[in-house]
Design a protein around this motif. Sequence first.
Motif, PDB file in Angstrom:
ATOM      1  N   VAL A  38       0.853  -1.189   0.000  1.00 28.90           N
ATOM      2  CA  VAL A  38       0.000   0.000   0.000  1.00 28.90           C
ATOM      3  C   VAL A  38       0.884   1.233   0.000  1.00 28.90           C
ATOM      4  CG1 VAL A  38      -1.653   1.356   1.358  1.00 28.90           C
ATOM      5  CG2 VAL A  38      -1.941  -1.121   1.140  1.00 28.90           C
ATOM      6  N   LEU A  39       0.540   2.190  -0.855  1.00 31.18           N
ATOM      7  CA  LEU A  39       1.208   3.487  -0.886  1.00 31.18           C
ATOM      8  C   LEU A  39       0.218   4.528  -0.392  1.00 31.18           C
ATOM      9  CD1 LEU A  39       3.456   4.927  -3.597  1.00 31.18           C
ATOM     10  CD2 LEU A  39       1.626   6.308  -2.663  1.00 31.18           C
ATOM     11  N   SER A  54      -3.005  -1.175  -2.971  1.00 25.19           N
ATOM     12  CA  SER A  54      -3.781   0.050  -3.129  1.00 25.19           C
ATOM     13  C   SER A  54      -2.914   1.285  -2.965  1.00 25.19           C
ATOM     14  CB  SER A  54      -4.891   0.121  -2.069  1.00 25.19           C
ATOM     15  OG  SER A  54      -5.793  -0.938  -2.194  1.00 25.19           O
ATOM     16  N   ILE A  55      -3.411   2.381  -3.508  1.00 26.83           N
ATOM     17  CA  ILE A  55      -2.856   3.704  -3.282  1.00 26.83           C
ATOM     18  C   ILE A  55      -3.962   4.519  -2.624  1.00 26.83           C
ATOM     19  CG2 ILE A  55      -2.028   5.822  -4.381  1.00 26.83           C
ATOM     20  CD1 ILE A  55      -0.961   4.073  -6.663  1.00 26.83           C
ATOM     21  N   ILE A  64      -7.360   3.813  -4.509  1.00 25.81           N
ATOM     22  CA  ILE A  64      -7.216   3.437  -5.910  1.00 25.81           C
ATOM     23  C   ILE A  64      -6.520   2.077  -5.938  1.00 25.81           C
ATOM     24  CG2 ILE A  64      -6.127   4.012  -8.114  1.00 25.81           C
ATOM     25  CD1 ILE A  64      -6.176   6.959  -7.120  1.00 25.81           C
ATOM     26  N   ALA A  65      -7.154   1.062  -6.499  1.00 27.52           N
ATOM     27  CA  ALA A  65      -6.555  -0.271  -6.591  1.00 27.52           C
ATOM     28  C   ALA A  65      -5.403  -0.239  -7.589  1.00 27.52           C
ATOM     29  CB  ALA A  65      -7.600  -1.290  -7.019  1.00 27.52           C
ATOM     30  N   LYS A  66      -4.253  -0.825  -7.213  1.00 32.19           N
ATOM     31  CA  LYS A  66      -3.101  -0.864  -8.119  1.00 32.19           C
ATOM     32  C   LYS A  66      -2.159  -1.977  -7.693  1.00 32.19           C
ATOM     33  CE  LYS A  66       0.586   1.952 -10.099  1.00 32.19           C
ATOM     34  NZ  LYS A  66       0.681   1.220 -11.317  1.00 32.19           N
ATOM     35  N   GLN A  67      -1.933  -2.944  -8.567  1.00 33.34           N
ATOM     36  CA  GLN A  67      -0.943  -3.980  -8.317  1.00 33.34           C
ATOM     37  C   GLN A  67       0.436  -3.327  -8.242  1.00 33.34           C
ATOM     38  OE1 GLN A  67      -1.305  -7.315  -7.685  1.00 33.34           O
ATOM     39  NE2 GLN A  67      -3.486  -6.881  -7.618  1.00 33.34           N
TER      40      GLN A  67
END
Length: 80
Positions: A38-39, A54-55, A64-67
């Motif tokens: 997570v960021l 996620s970010i 915001i979902a992000k691999q």
Amino acid sequence: MLGQIDFGAKAGVPRIGDNVFLGTNSIVVGKIQIGNDVLIAPGAYVNFDVPDHSIVIGNPGKIIAKQNATRGYIASPVED
């Protein structure tokens, strides 16, 4: 900043997963769970659970979902 809430439904402290990047002046408070990879962007305010990969940006925070959300922000272990 990691913060404790002393009363109410979210009384407690955050639990932080693995490979989490906390940006400058981000605020993470209360009995919440921050997932792995997570960021949390600089200046973000987080008082809710955040799923893996996620970010979180903004105040109030938005997920915001992000691999591979922390790729480039957290160094990978060096292999021999």
